[in-house]
Design a protein around this motif. Structure first.
Motif, short mmCIF file in Angstrom:
data_model
loop_
_atom_site.label_atom_id
_atom_site.label_comp_id
_atom_site.label_asym_id
_atom_site.label_seq_id
_atom_site.Cartn_x
_atom_site.Cartn_y
_atom_site.Cartn_z
N LYS A 6 0.85 -1.21 0.00
CA LYS A 6 0.00 0.00 0.00
C LYS A 6 0.88 1.25 0.00
O LYS A 6 0.59 2.22 -0.71
N CYS A 7 1.94 1.20 0.79
CA CYS A 7 2.85 2.34 0.86
C CYS A 7 3.49 2.61 -0.49
O CYS A 7 3.56 3.75 -0.94
N GLY A 45 1.41 10.11 1.54
CA GLY A 45 0.03 10.00 1.95
C GLY A 45 -0.90 9.79 0.76
O GLY A 45 -0.45 9.57 -0.35
N PRO A 46 -2.22 9.89 1.00
CA PRO A 46 -3.18 9.67 -0.09
C PRO A 46 -3.16 10.79 -1.13
O PRO A 46 -3.63 10.59 -2.25
N LYS A 47 -2.65 11.96 -0.74
CA LYS A 47 -2.45 12.99 -1.76
C LYS A 47 -1.32 13.93 -1.35
O LYS A 47 -0.89 13.92 -0.19
N LEU A 48 -0.89 14.76 -2.29
CA LEU A 48 0.18 15.72 -2.00
C LEU A 48 -0.45 16.93 -1.31
O LEU A 48 -1.18 17.68 -1.93
N ASP A 49 -0.20 17.09 0.01
CA ASP A 49 -0.86 18.21 0.70
C ASP A 49 -0.23 19.53 0.28
O ASP A 49 0.86 19.59 -0.29
N SER A 50 -0.93 20.60 0.61
CA SER A 50 -0.54 21.92 0.09
C SER A 50 0.82 22.36 0.62
O SER A 50 1.57 23.05 -0.07
N ARG A 51 1.17 21.90 1.85
CA ARG A 51 2.48 22.28 2.40
C ARG A 51 3.60 21.64 1.60
O ARG A 51 4.60 22.28 1.26
N ALA A 52 3.42 20.36 1.29
CA ALA A 52 4.43 19.64 0.51
C ALA A 52 4.53 20.25 -0.88
O ALA A 52 5.62 20.43 -1.41
N GLU A 53 3.39 20.57 -1.47
CA GLU A 53 3.37 21.16 -2.81
C GLU A 53 4.13 22.48 -2.82
O GLU A 53 4.95 22.74 -3.70
#
Lengths: 95, 97
Positions: free
Chosen positions: A64-65, B52-60
């Motif tokens: 999953k990772c 994670g499940p998506k690229l959060d705004s901080r990472a972006e």
């Protein structure tokens, strides 16, 4: 490979190398090379992030990772590509 | 594909201008691609903790900053090298040392 690129060169015995055909083939090779590069770096990064002590197989959490990591790496790649492109355009505008 | 060059349109030393242009364009594109690969790799180390499940705004935002600072760094190095080269040449210009 002959009919695949829509060129007229054929086997008419003219002896000329069709530049159009060459260019298409080169573009394909470049695309393949880029895909390989992307895959290689992605594999490296996701292995580092997702695999701790290597076990006898990839367990569910590791899989999953890796799957999430792949998607995030693509997101990152696209973000970097856009940001770099913007910067280049800004530089050109300032010249 | 017949590749005999006896009736080739390419003379000695002359390159098909269409091919020449193509080479220049593709070379440029490849330089861009290579840098994107390189920066993605570098910035991943700096900006990504756990995927994670998506690229959060901080990472972006971090990735965007990272690209900008990398280019800044590259320019800084070139500029400063140019300056210090004028007063104290680092790279010897003579072929024999």
């Amino acid at each position: 490979m002959e009919g695949g690129f829509g060129s007229d060169s054929g086997g008419s015995g003219g002896g000329k190398l069709d530049p159009g055909l060459i260019m298409e083939q080169v573009k394909v090779q470049i695309a393949v090379a880029n895909a390989q590069e992307l895959l290689q770096r992605m594999t490296d990064k996701c292995f580092r992030k997702c695999i701790g002590k290597p076990g006898g197989s990839l367990d569910n959490s590791e899989q999953k990772c890796i799957a999430m990591c792949m998607d995030r790496y693509m997101d990152a790649w696209n973000t970097v590509s856009r940001a770099y492109n913007s910067r280049l355009q800004r530089e050109r505008a300032n010249m | 594909m017949d590749s005999s060059s006896s009736s080739s349109a390419v003379g000695l030393g002359a390159v098909d201008p269409q091919l020449q242009h193509f080479i220049e364009v593709e070379t440029q594109k490849q330089r861009f691609q290579q840098l994107v690969h390189q920066m993605t790799e570098l910035c991943w180390e700096k900006c990504m903790d756990k995927p994670g499940p998506k690229l959060d705004s901080r990472a972006e935002a971090c990735f965007v900053n990272c690209v900008e600072r990398f280019i800044d760094t590259s320019q800084f190095i070139l500029n400063r090298l140019e300056q210090t080269q004028k007063s104290k040449p680092v790279f010897s210009e003579s072929l024999s040392d």
